[in-house]
Scaffold this active site. Sequence first.
Site, PDB file in Angstrom:
ATOM      1  N   GLY A   1      42.851  33.398  29.511  1.00 49.24           N
ATOM      2  CA  GLY A   1      43.156  34.117  30.739  1.00 49.24           C
ATOM      3  C   GLY A   1      42.855  33.223  31.925  1.00 49.24           C
TER       4      GLY A   1
ATOM      5  N   SER B   1      42.947  32.557  35.876  1.00 49.11           N
ATOM      6  CA  SER B   1      43.011  33.301  37.141  1.00 49.11           C
ATOM      7  C   SER B   1      43.312  32.416  38.340  1.00 49.11           C
ATOM      8  CB  SER B   1      41.674  34.002  37.384  1.00 49.11           C
ATOM      9  OG  SER B   1      40.644  33.039  37.583  1.00 49.11           O
ATOM     10  N   GLY B   2      43.301  31.107  38.129  1.00 51.39           N
ATOM     11  CA  GLY B   2      43.427  30.183  39.244  1.00 51.39           C
ATOM     12  C   GLY B   2      42.090  29.701  39.768  1.00 51.39           C
TER      13      GLY B   2
ATOM     14  N   VAL C   1      37.998  28.191  39.201  1.00 52.26           N
ATOM     15  CA  VAL C   1      37.441  27.024  38.525  1.00 52.26           C
ATOM     16  C   VAL C   1      36.932  27.359  37.130  1.00 52.26           C
ATOM     17  CG1 VAL C   1      35.139  27.321  39.549  1.00 52.26           C
ATOM     18  CG2 VAL C   1      35.883  25.049  38.816  1.00 52.26           C
ATOM     19  N   ASP C   2      36.385  28.555  36.930  1.00 52.86           N
ATOM     20  CA  ASP C   2      35.808  28.893  35.629  1.00 52.86           C
ATOM     21  C   ASP C   2      36.864  28.946  34.528  1.00 52.86           C
ATOM     22  OD1 ASP C   2      33.200  29.071  36.638  1.00 52.86           O
ATOM     23  OD2 ASP C   2      33.455  31.168  37.190  1.00 52.86           O
ATOM     24  N   SER C   3      37.945  29.666  34.756  1.00 48.53           N
ATOM     25  CA  SER C   3      38.982  29.761  33.728  1.00 48.53           C
ATOM     26  C   SER C   3      39.712  28.433  33.559  1.00 48.53           C
ATOM     27  CB  SER C   3      39.968  30.882  34.054  1.00 48.53           C
ATOM     28  OG  SER C   3      40.606  30.680  35.294  1.00 48.53           O
TER      29      SER C   3
ATOM     30  N   MET D   1      47.384  36.834  34.470  1.00 49.57           N
ATOM     31  CA  MET D   1      47.598  38.278  34.478  1.00 49.57           C
ATOM     32  C   MET D   1      47.704  38.778  35.911  1.00 49.57           C
ATOM     33  SD  MET D   1      44.795  39.546  31.654  1.00 49.57           S
ATOM     34  CE  MET D   1      43.598  38.242  31.989  1.00 49.57           C
TER      35      MET D   1
ATOM     36  N   CYS E   1      38.042  47.399  33.604  1.00 47.87           N
ATOM     37  CA  CYS E   1      39.107  46.398  33.520  1.00 47.87           C
ATOM     38  C   CYS E   1      38.901  45.488  32.317  1.00 47.87           C
ATOM     39  CB  CYS E   1      39.163  45.576  34.806  1.00 47.87           C
ATOM     40  SG  CYS E   1      40.421  44.277  34.795  1.00 47.87           S
TER      41      CYS E   1
ATOM     42  N   CYS F   1      38.664  43.586  42.463  1.00 48.71           N
ATOM     43  CA  CYS F   1      39.856  42.740  42.444  1.00 48.71           C
ATOM     44  C   CYS F   1      41.013  43.302  43.252  1.00 48.71           C
ATOM     45  CB  CYS F   1      40.287  42.500  41.001  1.00 48.71           C
ATOM     46  SG  CYS F   1      40.522  43.994  40.025  1.00 48.71           S
TER      47      CYS F   1
END
Length: 371
Positions: A14, A16-17, A19-21, A40, A105, A205
């Site tokens: 997943g 998200s844009g 840094v973590d993902s 997503m 979520c 979010c």
Amino acid sequence: MPSNPTRKGRVVVGMSGGVDSSVTAWLLKQQGYEVVGLFMKNWEDDDDSEYCSTRQDLLDAASVADLVGVEFEYVNFAAEYKDRVFAEFLREYSAGRTPNPDVLCNAEIKFKAFLDHAMALGAEHIATGHYARVRTVETPAGPRHQLLKALDDTKDQSYFLHRLNQAQLARTLFPLGELRKTEVRRIAHEIGLHNAAKKDSTGICFIGERPFREFLNRYLPSEPGPILTPEGQRVGTHHGLSFYTLGQRKGLGVGGVKGRQRDDGTAEAWYAARKDLARNVLYVVQGHDHPWLLSAQLQAQDASWIAGEPPAAGAYGAKTRYRQVDAACRLDQAGGERFALAFEQAQWAVTPGQSAVLYDGEVCLGGGIII
């Protein structure tokens, strides 16, 4: 990390844009997984709003996928999100409670709709940039998957993941669980990610950075009513009980009322302490440690236990809000969908609608919704 690792299975990340993902996708690629990045979109409204960053986040995620060298896809879960998460969010606020949509979520979208979509893409696992860990232990009944706190306790997100079940954890990878945030940022800089310094997302979010009351006003009718002290003195008018949460200090509109004073002559701060929905009354108290703000026990409903069954009665740690230090407590009863906790020390502003999450050391056992 190996430059030519042994090929592993397919994992959908997943993305998200953030840094973590982004680092999650890179780490798994380095470990030999066939990585597919999936963005997503969970919210349709207000895409043109100054508060909405969806378009930029999508561009960031696609750019990272290209740099890392992984396949990238896009999926729209906005309809599922509105039906499974946002509708419940509004129901809870209408009932005077303060829900945590991030918990719902994760359970309904990121680890259900997203997981189902990933399996349809032929994945063996999904992965996210959450700070948590999964451990598999052997038991007489077979392997059992445990959700553990992250190594970086300042970023641990197990609280938001406590509703995950065995089937979901069996398919989930959390590569960042063993890393500290500073290490994640360092990796991002070293591999040249353009979003290495991107600010972490905050808040709910679908609300983004917009004022909360402004957003909620669009969906829930406001019904002003009296603000009273425990003694019945009226000290103001609230805008609608939905807009306030227990323990809230700012935005009460009672700053001009002195009431109780400190030794230096300044007035003690006011806090939202209770809601009377039947009379549409918001009660406020002065002083952080006022008895109305302290709870020695709580009841929770809609219990969800990671092991598939409730833990035995006994001593545990619990969080009643994110980033709280585990509070020593006793699980007095856990049957059906309800449980009760008794704390060694009274807890501050225990809020109906929030999650009470139980821990046995570093192991997250599950939790429920405070009532």
